[in-house]
Design an enzyme around this catalytic site. Sequence first.
Site, PDB file in Angstrom:
ATOM      1  N   THR A 102     -35.875 -60.369 -14.059  1.00 16.53           N
ATOM      2  CA  THR A 102     -36.266 -59.272 -14.943  1.00 16.53           C
ATOM      3  C   THR A 102     -35.313 -59.245 -16.141  1.00 16.53           C
ATOM      4  OG1 THR A 102     -37.175 -57.982 -13.142  1.00 16.53           O
ATOM      5  CG2 THR A 102     -36.541 -56.752 -15.094  1.00 16.53           C
ATOM      6  N   LEU A 103     -35.891 -59.144 -17.334  1.00 17.06           N
ATOM      7  CA  LEU A 103     -35.080 -59.138 -18.558  1.00 17.06           C
ATOM      8  C   LEU A 103     -35.250 -57.787 -19.251  1.00 17.06           C
ATOM      9  CD1 LEU A 103     -36.408 -62.553 -19.967  1.00 17.06           C
ATOM     10  CD2 LEU A 103     -34.249 -62.227 -18.755  1.00 17.06           C
ATOM     11  N   GLU A 104     -34.148 -57.142 -19.574  1.00 18.32           N
ATOM     12  CA  GLU A 104     -34.254 -55.916 -20.366  1.00 18.32           C
ATOM     13  C   GLU A 104     -34.186 -56.342 -21.825  1.00 18.32           C
ATOM     14  OE1 GLU A 104     -31.090 -55.027 -17.987  1.00 18.32           O
ATOM     15  OE2 GLU A 104     -32.677 -55.088 -16.524  1.00 18.32           O
TER      16      GLU A 104
ATOM     17  N   LYS B 257     -33.443 -54.825  -2.438  1.00 18.75           N
ATOM     18  CA  LYS B 257     -34.466 -54.040  -3.139  1.00 18.75           C
ATOM     19  C   LYS B 257     -35.581 -54.939  -3.670  1.00 18.75           C
ATOM     20  CE  LYS B 257     -31.557 -50.377  -5.008  1.00 18.75           C
ATOM     21  NZ  LYS B 257     -30.920 -49.947  -6.254  1.00 18.75           N
TER      22      LYS B 257
ATOM     23  N   ARG C 131     -30.541 -65.731 -26.385  1.00 20.27           N
ATOM     24  CA  ARG C 131     -30.354 -66.896 -27.261  1.00 20.27           C
ATOM     25  C   ARG C 131     -29.928 -66.384 -28.627  1.00 20.27           C
ATOM     26  NH1 ARG C 131     -35.257 -70.386 -27.853  1.00 20.27           N
ATOM     27  NH2 ARG C 131     -33.782 -72.007 -28.511  1.00 20.27           N
ATOM     28  N   SER C 132     -28.949 -67.053 -29.220  1.00 20.26           N
ATOM     29  CA  SER C 132     -28.408 -66.549 -30.483  1.00 20.26           C
ATOM     30  C   SER C 132     -29.470 -66.558 -31.585  1.00 20.26           C
ATOM     31  CB  SER C 132     -27.197 -67.375 -30.900  1.00 20.26           C
ATOM     32  OG  SER C 132     -27.585 -68.729 -31.011  1.00 20.26           O
ATOM     33  N   SER C 133     -30.419 -67.519 -31.506  1.00 22.88           N
ATOM     34  CA  SER C 133     -31.446 -67.581 -32.562  1.00 22.88           C
ATOM     35  C   SER C 133     -32.281 -66.299 -32.578  1.00 22.88           C
ATOM     36  CB  SER C 133     -32.367 -68.766 -32.341  1.00 22.88           C
ATOM     37  OG  SER C 133     -31.720 -69.794 -31.667  1.00 22.88           O
TER      38      SER C 133
ATOM     39  N   GLN D 154     -31.208 -67.853 -21.700  1.00 23.84           N
ATOM     40  CA  GLN D 154     -30.678 -69.039 -21.030  1.00 23.84           C
ATOM     41  C   GLN D 154     -29.921 -68.660 -19.760  1.00 23.84           C
ATOM     42  OE1 GLN D 154     -28.649 -71.020 -24.163  1.00 23.84           O
ATOM     43  NE2 GLN D 154     -27.235 -69.329 -24.592  1.00 23.84           N
TER      44      GLN D 154
ATOM     45  N   TYR E 127     -27.810 -63.204  -0.363  1.00 22.49           N
ATOM     46  CA  TYR E 127     -28.967 -62.372  -0.733  1.00 22.49           C
ATOM     47  C   TYR E 127     -29.876 -62.075   0.454  1.00 22.49           C
ATOM     48  CZ  TYR E 127     -31.273 -60.236  -4.687  1.00 22.49           C
ATOM     49  OH  TYR E 127     -31.749 -59.338  -5.588  1.00 22.49           O
TER      50      TYR E 127
END
Lengths: 207, 175, 478
Positions: free
Chosen positions: A134-136, A174, A109-111, A155, A169
Amino acid sequence: MSTLTKEKIKKSLNRKDNTLIVTPLLTESQIGQSSIDVRLGNQFIVFRSHRFGAFGPSSKNVTEPRKVQERQIINFGDDFMLHPGVLILGCTFEYISIPNDLECQVEGRSSWARFGLQVVTASSIEPGFKGVVTLELSNVGTVPLTLKPGIRIAQLVFRTANPPIPNPYSGNRKYRCPIGPEFSRLYDDYDWKIISGHKISDKRNMY
Amino acid sequence: MEDLGMTAKLFETSSNLQLASIWLKRIVEGEQVDSEGKEVLTWTGKFLYEVDWSSKIPQKTSVGGGLALQATSVRPTFYSSLIRIAPKFKEAGMKTEEEILNFLRCLYQNLLTLGAPGKGHKKLKYFESKLGALLLHEISESILIQINNNGFPRTSISLKDEWEPSRNEFNTVIS
Amino acid sequence: MNSIQSFPNILKWQEHFQRNELRKFALFLRRLAEKVLLTEDFTTKTPQKLARLIIETSKLLETSIQEAPFEFLPSIDDFIERIAAHLRYIERARITQTPWSLVHSAEYFFKQQVGPKSNFIIRPTWSYNYSLIGEFWGFYKTVLKCWSWFPLDELKKKLPFEDNETIYCISFPRIERQNCLLHVNWGHELGHIFAAKWMETNFANMWTIVQPEIQKRIQDHVKKNPPPVDPLFKEVAIHDSVARLTRKTMDTARSGLCELVCDIIGVHLFGPSAIASAFEFASRYFLDVSPLQCHYYPPWRYRFREMLNYCEEDFENHSDISYHGSVIKPFINWLHQVKELTYQKSDIQILESNIITKEAYDFISSKSDIIINQVISLLPSCSQKQYKLHERSEFIEKLVERLRHGIPPNETVNLSKNPASLQDIISAGWIFQIERSSKDIKWGKIEDIDVLFRLVLKACESSHIQRIWGPELNKKEE
């Protein structure tokens, strides 16, 4: 391949079959004009940098990701401090299921980006994926950031997959229905052990 | 379930018996019983009447269900303590079961009446009070072992250290 | 260290030595509890509350031991040993040790039943058992109140919780951490709180009415099988034997009743899922073991019979209930199979073969219906009504459908305002598991089970967060 607008996203969320699932959406306002805001989950994977020299496919390095990373869980309502220059793995609070006629892109998100928070995800999410994403997360700014599980962190932007993928999928993937950030499984790559020198055959030793 | 409520009740019983044991010794040394002491002595008297089936007191059915239940719980500990300190009764010159049971009845009555003899009962002699105190102490300690289950032997105040009766003293009492 | 010579006698020296040791013991305990409190992350605030209780109690013990009569030193020692062992409940409640996705929703559910002033620690234990330990604060208060030299009022002022709060610990087998379906056994454990409440006020009166008769029969039994002759005590030896058997009978009746009532509370709150989890737990044990051989627990066959009777409506073929053709049908068939096991009465034979178990279970069977009704009446009004599977079947089928598609069963549609309840989620999990394994012989590999557990855990977490945060967030939005 076109980006789904708010109306089309809502339609996809309400289909009887082949539904797009994003659960739970705590508020309807999470659905934006062309994306769905997702919240931060409460599980993280952090580096145990004091325990190893380097990571990679070399016999001198640690090659098992779980030795260099560890899972941290905090409660909803508690703080997670992300210091400048640090990379962690987090995940979305929402569990998503992508139908075979859509693919998804995770964007920051840009904020948050204006404070230095980068949300990078390895690739777009394929049709048929089920699980939390999963978010890095990395702080490239100069001030520590306080992250709280439940805040809107990223988002999801959806695009149609044309034509729909027949067996999305499936097979021996994995990551199957994850509910937290997943450790890297580089060591599952068929060539990882050979290249890292851990399983060098006699024949190769002769050269 | 580990019911800490039950354990707490047994701790309470053990503490009350220990306190009554201390008060018995203090009374015999001439100390005045305070309100806390009065409460614990009468409670112990009532409780032991309920515990000991040989006490043969008609009013004992009047105790509340809670105390009766606690008594059922402690009764085997009470009898085994009695059997364990049997040599001390012999040392004190009580040679028959009847003599011991009479002494016990007298002890309960004295506890109920705060160290003074009740109607139709005799006052406890110095060594009898000490013996009563020892019995209460023994039951109290046995309850602790019962709740702990580990049964490590504890250093206990032995009768010999506390009280060394002379044979003459016993003879006087028994006669 | 003072030399022996400076004391009037060896007993005084020993007393001095013991006091010092106890003071040191209390100090070490305080330090350890402080360390645990500072360094660990917990899923809820309850472990911290218990840690503060241990810290403040040991701090006051350190100073007040000096005032305690010598005769009380052994019981102080016992008490410190006991509260030191309480630290393990705190240590094991670390966030990474618990099925944390389930812990918040479980605690929320427990508080709904027991009251807002109750607190729960949920922790794993290496022994293969579920248990409830408590109530902690009541235990501390009862013991410390007996010690006039201990400043109990000062302790109360220092605690981070109110005097009328309660603290319990619920344990589960460590090896089953992820097995959220098995954790329905927590319903049984919760039942112990209500069973203990009932026992405290009613058991004594009920038992004292029947005890004289039981005692008489035991006495006759002892006279027929007299104990070895004691040289001094004849009457006392008989009393001793009768007292032991009577206490054992009372303990058997009390514990048996307690366990059976708790089983019913579990079924009352969670429906037939409680039977499924009890069955999975018991599957490794014999069904007909005498209570005297297994810590007074009733035989499993007896327990299943009682549990199945309580929710008979859910699986017997009444005209108004039909699961025919639904995904729930295999689960209902499975319940019928469990019921068949209870037709055999080998457990009753075991119970009747011994005077203690016979007397105890005669008492239990004559009173259990009344007692169960009385215990259920202690539940809050929101839980007075039994959770019935057949009333929830339509909704649960939709949740099972989600599981089939690899989606957590926390709601039935996107953007739902009604997250599924903990009971519905767990029921869906059990029904899905039994349905899949009955229809697909290949289903049931460790990966399949893992995915099922993950989805159920995620559903528990999601529905809880949605229930707590959803209304407030939506209100702001409006």
